[in-house]
Design a protein around this motif. Structure first.
Motif, PDB file in Angstrom:
ATOM      1  N   ARG A   1       0.763  -1.191   0.044  1.00  0.00           N
ATOM      2  CA  ARG A   1       0.066   0.223  -0.071  1.00  0.00           C
ATOM      3  C   ARG A   1       0.974   1.331  -0.053  1.00  0.00           C
ATOM      4  O   ARG A   1       0.257   2.497  -0.115  1.00  0.00           O
ATOM      5  CB  ARG A   1      -0.809   0.070   1.159  1.00  0.00           C
ATOM      6  CG  ARG A   1      -2.027  -0.884   1.077  1.00  0.00           C
ATOM      7  CD  ARG A   1      -3.095  -0.898   2.331  1.00  0.00           C
ATOM      8  NE  ARG A   1      -3.591   0.456   2.594  1.00  0.00           N
ATOM      9  CZ  ARG A   1      -3.401   1.384   3.464  1.00  0.00           C
ATOM     10  NH1 ARG A   1      -2.484   0.918   4.536  1.00  0.00           N
ATOM     11  NH2 ARG A   1      -4.079   2.590   3.687  1.00  0.00           N
TER      12      ARG A   1
ATOM     13  N   ASN B   1       3.227   3.852  -1.534  1.00  0.00           N
ATOM     14  CA  ASN B   1       3.677   4.341  -2.733  1.00  0.00           C
ATOM     15  C   ASN B   1       5.391   4.598  -2.769  1.00  0.00           C
ATOM     16  O   ASN B   1       5.688   5.708  -2.489  1.00  0.00           O
ATOM     17  CB  ASN B   1       2.989   5.597  -3.154  1.00  0.00           C
ATOM     18  CG  ASN B   1       3.158   6.136  -4.716  1.00  0.00           C
ATOM     19  OD1 ASN B   1       3.990   5.583  -5.257  1.00  0.00           O
ATOM     20  ND2 ASN B   1       2.509   7.096  -4.901  1.00  0.00           N
TER      21      ASN B   1
ATOM     22  N   PHE C   1      -1.172   4.651  -1.028  1.00  0.00           N
ATOM     23  CA  PHE C   1      -2.215   4.518  -2.004  1.00  0.00           C
ATOM     24  C   PHE C   1      -3.542   4.875  -1.464  1.00  0.00           C
ATOM     25  O   PHE C   1      -3.870   4.286  -0.306  1.00  0.00           O
ATOM     26  CB  PHE C   1      -2.045   3.470  -2.942  1.00  0.00           C
ATOM     27  CG  PHE C   1      -0.917   3.170  -3.661  1.00  0.00           C
ATOM     28  CD1 PHE C   1      -0.761   4.061  -5.088  1.00  0.00           C
ATOM     29  CD2 PHE C   1       0.119   2.634  -3.454  1.00  0.00           C
ATOM     30  CE1 PHE C   1       0.280   4.077  -5.511  1.00  0.00           C
ATOM     31  CE2 PHE C   1       1.267   2.387  -4.304  1.00  0.00           C
ATOM     32  CZ  PHE C   1       1.430   3.112  -5.392  1.00  0.00           C
ATOM     33  N   GLU C   2      -4.443   5.728  -2.193  1.00  0.00           N
ATOM     34  CA  GLU C   2      -5.593   5.749  -1.671  1.00  0.00           C
ATOM     35  C   GLU C   2      -6.635   4.219  -1.764  1.00  0.00           C
ATOM     36  O   GLU C   2      -6.405   3.770  -2.786  1.00  0.00           O
ATOM     37  CB  GLU C   2      -6.440   6.869  -2.536  1.00  0.00           C
ATOM     38  CG  GLU C   2      -5.890   8.278  -2.226  1.00  0.00           C
ATOM     39  CD  GLU C   2      -6.535   9.261  -2.931  1.00  0.00           C
ATOM     40  OE1 GLU C   2      -6.266  10.518  -2.849  1.00  0.00           O
ATOM     41  OE2 GLU C   2      -7.650   9.043  -3.804  1.00  0.00           O
ATOM     42  N   ASP C   3      -7.329   4.148  -1.064  1.00  0.00           N
ATOM     43  CA  ASP C   3      -8.209   2.995  -0.962  1.00  0.00           C
ATOM     44  C   ASP C   3      -9.031   2.898  -2.188  1.00  0.00           C
ATOM     45  O   ASP C   3      -9.756   3.806  -2.544  1.00  0.00           O
ATOM     46  CB  ASP C   3      -9.087   2.936   0.116  1.00  0.00           C
ATOM     47  CG  ASP C   3      -8.396   2.732   1.683  1.00  0.00           C
ATOM     48  OD1 ASP C   3      -8.854   2.986   2.622  1.00  0.00           O
ATOM     49  OD2 ASP C   3      -7.315   2.113   1.505  1.00  0.00           O
ATOM     50  N   GLN C   4      -9.096   1.705  -2.913  1.00  0.00           N
ATOM     51  CA  GLN C   4      -9.729   1.416  -4.297  1.00  0.00           C
ATOM     52  C   GLN C   4     -11.273   1.419  -4.065  1.00  0.00           C
ATOM     53  O   GLN C   4     -11.932   1.564  -4.908  1.00  0.00           O
ATOM     54  CB  GLN C   4      -9.092   0.610  -4.803  1.00  0.00           C
ATOM     55  CG  GLN C   4      -7.548   0.489  -5.046  1.00  0.00           C
ATOM     56  CD  GLN C   4      -7.187   1.748  -6.122  1.00  0.00           C
ATOM     57  OE1 GLN C   4      -8.018   2.009  -7.113  1.00  0.00           O
ATOM     58  NE2 GLN C   4      -6.328   2.391  -5.693  1.00  0.00           N
TER      59      GLN C   4
END
Length: 231
Positions: free
Chosen positions: A179, A181, A207-210
């Motif tokens: 998670r 980056n 990373f932003e949650d998908q």
């Protein structure tokens, strides 16, 4: 495992997209892969000082779309776009296909690991002190908003007879956390004593949650089911 694997390749297909986006049959795949490599090598060699950390390639049946991420796009564009047209013609001659070039500006070069590595290499080639150069790069990257940075140099540092390895770390670099980056850059500095290898890792955050979060609103989360007891 995170220490042995390229952090970008480790996350490609999971958290990151591919830099080459196209589909081909088994017969054509190897030739198109070599074409991509030729394009990237040509662009990096010709515009060495334009600050290009990444080149993305998309293919359709009719044309090849080349997306250049550049810190100094003016070097590539030139006056009235003459340089772009020249580059387009040269790439078309190189691969024999129609080329469409798109240029995107890199807003914060201090957060791009490849650009930081190339900047360190340029300073070392000018005989700058390697410790001072590493410290300055680490401070600039952290001031730009990075969560962490690691810089590692290997070779005959400071003109010493024996090659050795030196590194500086600031913040956190969770290499095994998918998670996170983590950007990675590698290059070589040509010095009078020999080549010095430069590696840079930069933690740009998580990373932003998908997930869209539609089912996770407050008060709507599914409660734990009650346990049923048998008599």
């Amino acid at each position: 495992m995170g220490q042995k694997v390229n952090p970008i390749g480790f996350r490609t297909g999971i958290m990151l997209g591919w830099k080459s986006r196209w589909y081909a049959s088994k017969k054509e795949f190897a030739d198109l892969l070599m074409e991509d490599q030729k394009i990237r090598k040509f662009v990096h060699t010709k515009y060495k000082f334009a600050g290009i950390p990444k080149v993305e390639i998309e293919r359709t049946r009719d044309e090849v779309k080349v997306i250049l991420h550049a810190a100094r796009p003016g070097v590539i564009i030139g006056r009235k776009g003459q340089e772009v047209e020249q580059l387009q013609d040269e790439l078309q001659k190189l691969v024999g296909r129609r080329i469409n070039i798109k240029i995107e500006e890199v807003n914060r070069p201090e957060l791009q690991a490849q650009l930081v590595a190339e900047d360190i290499g340029e300073q070392l080639s000018k005989r700058a002190s390697f410790r001072r150069t590493m410290k300055r790069s680490v401070e600039q990257t952290m001031e730009a908003g990075a969560k962490g940075i690691k810089v590692q140099l290997a070779g005959r540092l400071g003109g010493s007879e024996m090659a050795r390895r030196e590194k500086q770390i600031a913040g956190s670099i969770p290499l095994s956390t998918l998670r996170a980056n983590i950007d990675y850059g590698i290059t070589e500095a040509m010095t009078a004593q020999g080549h010095i290898g430069i590696q840079v890792w930069i933690n740009q955050g998580m990373f932003e949650d998908q997930t869209d979060g539609a089912d996770a609103q407050e008060g709507q989360a599914q409660k734990k089911p009650k346990r049923a007891y048998k008599r």
